[in-house]
Design a protein around this motif. Structure first.
Motif, PDB file in Angstrom:
ATOM      1  N   PRO A 102      24.123  79.432 -15.787  1.00 24.65           N
ATOM      2  CA  PRO A 102      24.265  77.985 -16.007  1.00 24.65           C
ATOM      3  C   PRO A 102      25.294  77.347 -15.071  1.00 24.65           C
ATOM      4  O   PRO A 102      26.250  77.993 -14.637  1.00 24.65           O
ATOM      5  N   GLY A 103      25.072  76.075 -14.764  1.00 23.90           N
ATOM      6  CA  GLY A 103      26.026  75.290 -13.981  1.00 23.90           C
ATOM      7  C   GLY A 103      25.991  75.597 -12.497  1.00 23.90           C
ATOM      8  O   GLY A 103      25.127  76.292 -11.995  1.00 23.90           O
ATOM      9  N   ASP A 104      26.976  75.036 -11.792  1.00 24.24           N
ATOM     10  CA  ASP A 104      27.145  75.254 -10.354  1.00 24.24           C
ATOM     11  C   ASP A 104      28.091  76.434 -10.171  1.00 24.24           C
ATOM     12  O   ASP A 104      29.244  76.381 -10.585  1.00 24.24           O
ATOM     13  N   TRP A 105      27.606  77.501  -9.559  1.00 23.58           N
ATOM     14  CA  TRP A 105      28.368  78.745  -9.536  1.00 23.58           C
ATOM     15  C   TRP A 105      28.433  79.426  -8.175  1.00 23.58           C
ATOM     16  O   TRP A 105      29.148  80.405  -8.003  1.00 23.58           O
ATOM     17  N   GLY A 136      30.421  75.775  -6.513  1.00 22.49           N
ATOM     18  CA  GLY A 136      31.258  75.475  -7.677  1.00 22.49           C
ATOM     19  C   GLY A 136      32.019  74.171  -7.588  1.00 22.49           C
ATOM     20  O   GLY A 136      32.501  73.656  -8.600  1.00 22.49           O
ATOM     21  N   GLY A 188      16.991  71.204 -11.326  1.00 23.85           N
ATOM     22  CA  GLY A 188      17.989  72.041 -11.971  1.00 23.85           C
ATOM     23  C   GLY A 188      18.599  73.085 -11.066  1.00 23.85           C
ATOM     24  O   GLY A 188      19.112  74.103 -11.545  1.00 23.85           O
ATOM     25  N   ALA A 211      21.218  75.061  -8.718  1.00 31.25           N
ATOM     26  CA  ALA A 211      22.664  75.269  -8.793  1.00 31.25           C
ATOM     27  C   ALA A 211      23.244  75.193  -7.387  1.00 31.25           C
ATOM     28  O   ALA A 211      22.621  75.614  -6.418  1.00 31.25           O
ATOM     29  N   ARG A 222      18.687  81.889 -15.785  1.00 38.27           N
ATOM     30  CA  ARG A 222      19.551  81.338 -14.737  1.00 38.27           C
ATOM     31  C   ARG A 222      21.003  81.356 -15.194  1.00 38.27           C
ATOM     32  O   ARG A 222      21.296  81.133 -16.361  1.00 38.27           O
ATOM     33  N   ARG A 233      20.263  67.397  -8.210  1.00 37.96           N
ATOM     34  CA  ARG A 233      19.996  68.826  -8.427  1.00 37.96           C
ATOM     35  C   ARG A 233      18.505  69.110  -8.215  1.00 37.96           C
ATOM     36  O   ARG A 233      17.847  69.734  -9.021  1.00 37.96           O
TER      37      ARG A 233
END
Length: 168
Positions: free
Chosen positions: A136-139, A63, A58, A60, A134, A41
């Motif tokens: 959060p996570g992969d989106w 998904g 960090g 992203a 941000r 990441r």
């Protein structure tokens, strides 16, 4: 051709590591290449000698981040060597830099599966109107997303035609 940003204020002061007053503008160095390491990441900008200019962590991704993008709608971020070919100041996200996906190999793989390879893969900030935090996570649907401040810095350092490599 995209304009280079010149940052002022506290961001410029941080980048100049105390060598300029907060109100003095600072011209950012130009990156010779970009490396995205999906598993880590991490996005790194390099100068012409191969030395890192700036590292962003960090980030992203799509998904479904594991594996290379194969076709439209798979929510994967591509893997391979591409070019940042243009910037869009008026995108749905806070600034965006287009990645030249798909290449001929990507199109052939998708065609063999009877699918479209998709496209519109970008480095971009958060959605317009989202605020300063941000998501959060992969989106994303396959893009690389960063904070608003990070994409502003990248925008000022990455010119059209800059090579980008995206690794697993």
């Amino acid at each position: 051709m995209r304009r280079r940003l010149i940052l002022t204020g506290w961001v410029a002061a941080l980048l100049a590591a105390g060598t300029a007053r907060a109100a003095d503008p600072v011209e950012l160095p130009t990156a010779a290449s970009v490396l995205v390491e999906k598993a880590a990441r991490r996005l790194t900008l390099f100068d012409a000698s191969g030395a890192p200019l700036r590292v962003f962590t960090g980030i992203a991704l799509g998904g479904a981040p594991t594996g290379a993008k194969r076709y439209e709608g798979d929510r994967r971020t591509p893997e391979g060597r591409y070019v940042v070919d243009y910037g869009n100041e008026d995108s749905a996200y806070h600034l965006s830099l287009h990645i030249s996906y798909p290449d001929s190999n990507d199109r052939a793989l998708a065609q063999a599966a009877g699918r479209s390879p998709g496209g519109l893969i970008f480095l971009h900030g958060q959605p317009n109107g989202y605020g300063m935090t941000r998501i959060p996570g992969d989106w994303t649907d396959g893009c690389v997303a960063l904070s608003k401040e990070e994409i502003e810095e990248i925008w000022g350092m990455v010119a059209d035609g800059t090579p980008i490599e995206i690794r697993p």
